[in-house]
Enzyme design. Structure first.
Site, PDB file in Angstrom:
ATOM      1  N   ASP A  93       0.853  -1.186   0.000  1.00 34.15           N
ATOM      2  CA  ASP A  93       0.000   0.000   0.000  1.00 34.15           C
ATOM      3  C   ASP A  93       0.886   1.232   0.000  1.00 34.15           C
ATOM      4  O   ASP A  93       1.167   1.837   1.029  1.00 34.15           O
ATOM      5  CB  ASP A  93      -0.918  -0.017   1.217  1.00 34.15           C
ATOM      6  CG  ASP A  93      -2.068   0.967   1.086  1.00 34.15           C
ATOM      7  OD1 ASP A  93      -2.107   1.717   0.090  1.00 34.15           O
ATOM      8  OD2 ASP A  93      -2.926   0.989   1.980  1.00 34.15           O
ATOM      9  N   ALA A  94       1.365   1.586  -1.199  1.00 33.17           N
ATOM     10  CA  ALA A  94       2.323   2.678  -1.357  1.00 33.17           C
ATOM     11  C   ALA A  94       1.700   3.931  -1.952  1.00 33.17           C
ATOM     12  O   ALA A  94       2.258   5.023  -1.845  1.00 33.17           O
ATOM     13  CB  ALA A  94       3.488   2.223  -2.232  1.00 33.17           C
ATOM     14  N   LYS A  95       0.568   3.785  -2.654  1.00 30.73           N
ATOM     15  CA  LYS A  95      -0.180   4.902  -3.248  1.00 30.73           C
ATOM     16  C   LYS A  95       0.732   5.823  -4.066  1.00 30.73           C
ATOM     17  O   LYS A  95       0.666   7.047  -3.955  1.00 30.73           O
ATOM     18  CB  LYS A  95      -0.909   5.691  -2.173  1.00 30.73           C
ATOM     19  CG  LYS A  95      -1.990   4.887  -1.447  1.00 30.73           C
ATOM     20  CD  LYS A  95      -2.743   5.741  -0.454  1.00 30.73           C
ATOM     21  CE  LYS A  95      -3.833   4.953   0.245  1.00 30.73           C
ATOM     22  NZ  LYS A  95      -3.310   3.932   1.179  1.00 30.73           N
ATOM     23  N   ARG A  96       1.560   5.247  -4.910  1.00 32.29           N
ATOM     24  CA  ARG A  96       2.472   6.043  -5.714  1.00 32.29           C
ATOM     25  C   ARG A  96       1.751   6.651  -6.921  1.00 32.29           C
ATOM     26  O   ARG A  96       0.818   6.073  -7.461  1.00 32.29           O
ATOM     27  CB  ARG A  96       3.652   5.189  -6.184  1.00 32.29           C
ATOM     28  CG  ARG A  96       4.561   4.704  -5.062  1.00 32.29           C
ATOM     29  CD  ARG A  96       5.095   5.873  -4.233  1.00 32.29           C
ATOM     30  NE  ARG A  96       6.183   5.486  -3.350  1.00 32.29           N
ATOM     31  CZ  ARG A  96       6.087   5.423  -2.023  1.00 32.29           C
ATOM     32  NH1 ARG A  96       4.941   5.686  -1.443  1.00 32.29           N
ATOM     33  NH2 ARG A  96       7.131   5.083  -1.288  1.00 32.29           N
ATOM     34  N   THR A 122      -0.657  -0.263  -4.676  1.00 31.54           N
ATOM     35  CA  THR A 122      -1.686   0.759  -4.868  1.00 31.54           C
ATOM     36  C   THR A 122      -1.073   1.980  -5.541  1.00 31.54           C
ATOM     37  O   THR A 122       0.115   2.274  -5.376  1.00 31.54           O
ATOM     38  CB  THR A 122      -2.323   1.175  -3.530  1.00 31.54           C
ATOM     39  OG1 THR A 122      -1.299   1.630  -2.635  1.00 31.54           O
ATOM     40  CG2 THR A 122      -3.093   0.027  -2.912  1.00 31.54           C
TER      41      THR A 122
END
Length: 280
Positions: A93-96, A122
């Protein structure tokens, strides 16, 4: 490597759809009697890996590892390796989200061949969905998946994600773009096939507490649904989520607050997994 959608289907069929999170929040670490440093971080993750070893997919929250710098990333690398060694799929869950060569570098880190690369990651599309193309391409080339933020449950997101983009909301436009990316990926992987599309490599994130979720019938990929349990999302209310074909309820605090005992964390997770088994 087998395509992510195929691995996910097999894992969920065998182990259920629940996606427990590894969120080593400092206050939770203190509640578990751990020190708020890399030693405590490693101990926390060791407990989670053992507790979640028979689940289909697990989601480490990257921010809590970044807080410790390079030592934190070393713990994350070891945690990813340990989970995958147990046959668990890992969703980072890095939301890059960025553009051009920077996005390509993020893609190499999280979906390429680096020690941080997980089974899926993510990503945020709010620099324009097209900015994610390097990540989508790298993920497909390496048999990995991408979950794109579409309709998040935080109140700050409502104004942007619920705004109209032509005849649909921004959130729906993201879902539609991901659906098209899945169709393209399927055509390129199976140029002679027309029917019976497998689960695609690209999914979306739709919060369990979103009042009006987007239409997911045409998505062709999985849906990660955070916010189950402590944030108010009800497990029994997820079955009809916008027509999604593969729903992955994500839960962290509801399970982790049962710790620090491995058996207690596992039991809390298994209880929720039983409640969402109908989604498998």
């Amino acid at each position: 490597m087998t395509a992510f959608g195929e691995r996910l289907d097999a894992a969920v069929s065998a182990r259920g759809p629940l996606c427990p999170g590894i969120d080593p929040h400092p206050e939770l670490m203190k509640a578990w009697g751990l020190t708020v440093d890399t030693d405590g971080l490693r101990a926390f993750c060791d407990i989670c890996v053992e507790a979640f070893a028979d689940f289909a997919i697990v989601k480490p929250q990257v921010a809590f590892f970044e807080a410790y710098g390079s030592a934190g990333f070393a713990v994350l690398e070891d945690t990813i390796a340990a989970l995958r060694g147990a046959g668990v799929l890992v969703l980072a869950d890095a939301k890059r989200g960025d553009i051009g060569s920077t996005m390509a570098a993020y893609a190499a880190a999280w979906a390429g061949e680096s020690p941080l690369a997980a089974d899926a990651v993510t990503a945020s599309p709010y620099l324009g969905f097209g900015s994610l193309q390097p990540l989508l391409d790298t993920a497909v080339a390496n048999g990995r998946g991408v979950f794109v933020l579409a309709a998040t449950s935080n109140p700050e997101g409502i104004g942007l994600q619920g705004a109209m983009a032509g005849h649909v909301t921004v959130a729906q436009s993201i879902v539609d773009a991901v659906a098209e990316a899945n169709r393209v990926a399927h055509r390129e992987a199976n140029p002679a096939a027309h029917d019976g599309h497998p689960v695609g490599p690209f999914g979306v994130v739709v919060g369990a507490t979103v009042p009006d979720p987007p239409d997911l019938h045409a998505l062709g990929g999985p849906v990660l649904v955070p916010g189950v349990g402590a944030q108010g999302g009800r497990p029994e209310a997820l079955g009809g989520l916008g027509g999604a074909r593969r729903v992955l309820p994500a839960v962290s605090r509801e399970v982790l607050r049962a710790g620090p005992g491995v058996a207690d964390v596992r039991t809390a997770a298994e209880r929720l997994r039983d409640q969402v088994a109908y989604l498998a």
